[in-house]
Design an enzyme around this catalytic site. Sequence first.
Site, PDB file in Angstrom:
ATOM      1  N   SER B  45       0.697  -1.235  -0.011  1.00  0.00           N
ATOM      2  CA  SER B  45      -0.091  -0.111   0.061  1.00  0.00           C
ATOM      3  C   SER B  45       0.907   1.486   0.206  1.00  0.00           C
ATOM      4  O   SER B  45       0.336   2.489  -0.343  1.00  0.00           O
ATOM      5  CB  SER B  45      -0.689  -0.010   1.216  1.00  0.00           C
ATOM      6  OG  SER B  45      -1.654  -1.174   1.115  1.00  0.00           O
ATOM      7  N   GLU B  66       2.159   0.178  15.332  1.00  0.00           N
ATOM      8  CA  GLU B  66       2.475   1.376  14.952  1.00  0.00           C
ATOM      9  C   GLU B  66       3.271   2.462  16.012  1.00  0.00           C
ATOM     10  O   GLU B  66       4.093   3.213  15.805  1.00  0.00           O
ATOM     11  CB  GLU B  66       1.499   2.050  14.398  1.00  0.00           C
ATOM     12  CG  GLU B  66       0.836   1.848  13.065  1.00  0.00           C
ATOM     13  CD  GLU B  66      -0.138   0.157  13.499  1.00  0.00           C
ATOM     14  OE1 GLU B  66      -0.538   0.328  14.702  1.00  0.00           O
ATOM     15  OE2 GLU B  66      -0.717  -0.134  12.297  1.00  0.00           O
TER      16      GLU B  66
END
Lengths: 268, 323
Positions: B45, B66
């Site tokens: 992506s 993250e």
Amino acid sequence: MEQQSLDQLKKISSQVRRDILRMVHAVQSGHPGASLGCTEFFTALYFHEMKHNPAFSMSGEGEDMFFLSNGHISPVWYSVLARSGYFKTEELATFRKLNSRLQGHPATEEGLPGIRIASGSLGQGLSVALGVAQAKKLNQDPHHVYVLMGDGELQEGQIWEAAMYAAHYGVDNIIATVDYNGQQIDGPTTAVMDLKNLRAKWEAFGWEVIETKKGNDMEAVLAGLQEAKASRAKGSQSSISCTQKWALAWTLWWARISGTASHLAMNS
Amino acid sequence: MEQTLDLKYTYTEKKDTRSGFGDGLVEAGKQNPNVVGLCADLIGSLKMGDFQKAFPDRFFQVGIAEANMMGLAAGMTIGGKIPFTGTFANFSTGRVYDQIRQSIAYSGKNVKIAASHAGLTLGEDGATHQILEDIGLMKMLPHMCVINPCDYNQTKAATIAAAAYEGPVYLRFGRPSWPIFTPKDQVFEIGKGWKMIEGSDVTLIATGHLVWESVVAEALLRQEGIRAEVINIHTIKPLDETLILDSVAKTKCVVTAEEHNILGGLGESVARTLAQNFPCPQEFVAVMDSFGESGTPAQLMEKYGLNAAAIVAKAKAALARKG
């Protein structure tokens, strides 16, 4: 820094404890408990274990580096940094005051030598230290990265993200320490959010766990740190089985301050 | 519609801005061996696959974690690395705000936060993934530089410039295929806006995908005898106030256009600049404090009023308010 003798290390620890009390008392603010609880650990690191240069450089190239994840115990760090020559001990008197480089929680914004990243919001230090360790590997710098975490802090999810990363990448140049004092703001960790079998948790994440029961005994702390270091050396010689060669020095420290200095140096 | 217009900028090819990032990252990696990449399970992506192939030792898959990625990146800068973190804009900001605030911005770390799939044009995934608040979140952080380039070429140039810049950068780009209308191998100067079209009646100040819509809007307005000046603000912070003020001194009214919530975006930064220096009518093309929804990018831009037609309408409204 030259390595100090055991007697000298004990004397430095006493001085650091005096610093902590004076700093916190002067502003009636700060976190003396775990600062006092971790005094031997910090003294052992900065006056015996780590190769480091008080003529501070951010990159720490060719040096061992320390990171404090539980930033609220800044008083002990500031004292040890000053006592090992990063800045003048007189500056300790500015702790938590306006226009000081000694912020309530460690910060880089004011340029205090010895601090490489801000901490205070919990759970971030292990990730940061792993990043530093990873960069050291890329730079082919064989030195160690140390990080200290609180035990209550292990309730943060990010710690376990980082623990998982370390195992996946075999980051073996980091020595993480947990100040396992069993206390957090709202009470005992067992009551607030029980850590249960902490050893099993870390081991399940792929870490080797070393326990130092007497966290305020200088000889025990030194032995624990050396065992953690030796564990890495041992692992590094193995070219195949390298998934479990990083170490967690797990220490039990009495940490709650209950008002008078006579209680301070007790072990669990 | 575009085919029949006399556009000041045209295109022969469309490409996603995230590919500009991916190609720019490879180039930055060639220029500087300290450039490293981290990605939270979105290599395809983010178009980071080529960097991973070219520099396998300098690429770190961190998994769906993250917060850890931001901390790792901050730590790597201490060893002199220039880390680019890669995930969707949503997970690059809101999910990890405290990590960015403490370990990156407050600590002044040289991390480049590469944020793809920003805004409504992410499309069918819907509002959980369509962040419209990220510019606001990032521009409020001291030390943080905020960049939102407009097409493939500009995103590639911005990526190379971000690697060379010392300090934390939020680099925002998107998913859809979009016209490539700015020059190949352009020089990208952080903080320096670009007056793309001269005009005298109204200033259109746009960022990201809305720059192309502003180019189209200029042609539409010109058909009606309205001369719009078009400014490409790829850097929202620091904002090129001089360029903006020079333009409004001439046109005396403004439309800002962005793929972001009206609160906290480019429009508010421009409004503050005008309020302090040159109060004049301003209209906002932005999402009106709502979340998005599933749909194709074109459908969403139409429904939420983020296209050339909306810019034309707002330009007329701004002109009508000029005293």
